[in-house]
Motif scaffolding. Sequence first.
Motif, PDB file in Angstrom:
ATOM      1  N   VAL A  26       0.837  -1.200   0.000  1.00 39.75           N
ATOM      2  CA  VAL A  26       0.000   0.000   0.000  1.00 39.75           C
ATOM      3  C   VAL A  26       0.872   1.250   0.000  1.00 39.75           C
ATOM      4  O   VAL A  26       0.658   2.184  -0.782  1.00 39.75           O
ATOM      5  CB  VAL A  26      -0.986  -0.011   1.190  1.00 39.75           C
ATOM      6  N   ARG A  27       1.871   1.282   0.849  1.00 36.70           N
ATOM      7  CA  ARG A  27       2.770   2.454   0.884  1.00 36.70           C
ATOM      8  C   ARG A  27       3.517   2.588  -0.440  1.00 36.70           C
ATOM      9  O   ARG A  27       3.741   3.700  -0.919  1.00 36.70           O
ATOM     10  CB  ARG A  27       3.746   2.326   2.054  1.00 36.70           C
ATOM     11  N   GLY A  28       3.871   1.461  -1.046  1.00 38.58           N
ATOM     12  CA  GLY A  28       4.519   1.490  -2.356  1.00 38.58           C
ATOM     13  C   GLY A  28       3.640   2.134  -3.408  1.00 38.58           C
ATOM     14  O   GLY A  28       4.099   2.957  -4.205  1.00 38.58           O
ATOM     15  N   TRP A  29       2.373   1.748  -3.427  1.00 34.26           N
ATOM     16  CA  TRP A  29       1.430   2.366  -4.370  1.00 34.26           C
ATOM     17  C   TRP A  29       1.323   3.864  -4.089  1.00 34.26           C
ATOM     18  O   TRP A  29       1.378   4.682  -5.003  1.00 34.26           O
ATOM     19  CB  TRP A  29       0.045   1.728  -4.222  1.00 34.26           C
ATOM     20  N   GLN A  30       1.144   4.223  -2.819  1.00 40.20           N
ATOM     21  CA  GLN A  30       0.933   5.621  -2.471  1.00 40.20           C
ATOM     22  C   GLN A  30       2.142   6.487  -2.804  1.00 40.20           C
ATOM     23  O   GLN A  30       1.989   7.661  -3.138  1.00 40.20           O
ATOM     24  CB  GLN A  30       0.583   5.742  -0.988  1.00 40.20           C
ATOM     25  N   THR A  31       3.325   5.905  -2.762  1.00 42.89           N
ATOM     26  CA  THR A  31       4.550   6.645  -3.062  1.00 42.89           C
ATOM     27  C   THR A  31       4.847   6.640  -4.564  1.00 42.89           C
ATOM     28  O   THR A  31       5.006   7.691  -5.173  1.00 42.89           O
ATOM     29  CB  THR A  31       5.744   6.033  -2.297  1.00 42.89           C
ATOM     30  N   ALA A  32       4.910   5.459  -5.151  1.00 45.93           N
ATOM     31  CA  ALA A  32       5.331   5.337  -6.550  1.00 45.93           C
ATOM     32  C   ALA A  32       4.308   5.859  -7.544  1.00 45.93           C
ATOM     33  O   ALA A  32       4.675   6.328  -8.625  1.00 45.93           O
ATOM     34  CB  ALA A  32       5.656   3.876  -6.867  1.00 45.93           C
ATOM     35  N   TYR A  33       3.036   5.775  -7.200  1.00 40.92           N
ATOM     36  CA  TYR A  33       1.999   6.116  -8.178  1.00 40.92           C
ATOM     37  C   TYR A  33       1.389   7.493  -7.964  1.00 40.92           C
ATOM     38  O   TYR A  33       0.441   7.869  -8.650  1.00 40.92           O
ATOM     39  CB  TYR A  33       0.914   5.042  -8.185  1.00 40.92           C
ATOM     40  N   ARG A  34       1.956   8.256  -7.031  1.00 39.43           N
ATOM     41  CA  ARG A  34       1.481   9.628  -6.818  1.00 39.43           C
ATOM     42  C   ARG A  34       1.662  10.405  -8.120  1.00 39.43           C
ATOM     43  O   ARG A  34       2.726  10.406  -8.720  1.00 39.43           O
ATOM     44  CB  ARG A  34       2.273  10.296  -5.697  1.00 39.43           C
TER      45      ARG A  34
END
Length: 179
Positions: A26-34
């Motif tokens: 989830v944190r990966g999505w929130q960081t990488a896909y911002r």
Amino acid sequence: MSGPSARVRVREMALADCERVSRIRVRGWQTAYRGLMPQHHLDAMDPAADAERRRALFASAAPDVVNLVAEDDGGEVVGWACHGPYRDGEVRTADAELYALYVDDGRLGTGVGRALLRESVRRCETAGHPRMLLWVLRGNARARRFYERAGFVPDGAEEPFEVEGVAVPEVRYARPLGG
């Protein structure tokens, strides 16, 4: 240890890892896909709900789907990768696919992702897959550079990944295996 020389151990994921893997994912999505997909979608992602889905997926995974985690020296899970047969629609092919690879955002650039990818590639070569494919968001320059440094190249295939009605283009990468 979290610097560039940090050592990691890659092992098969256990059911008990699902919660930590979900927090990383989830944190990966929130960081990488911002900036690449609707922010309200990213903000609404819930690690607890993701962990519940992850436990169900883990329990029902086909035997040829492999979930790996990377642990640091202290035994903390700091990354996750999942691979298995390439899916062409609903049909599984002879090729392998890297379904996911996420690293704790505080460990980016420390070798965790490289260790997970190296082990996934090794296992797919051992299983006799002729090549490994993966999909990456076209706008995710950091991930694209990571995969290109590992020998993956875009093969010309693209498709939109839809998030809340917004088309988010993905690019397919390929790498030959076994020789």
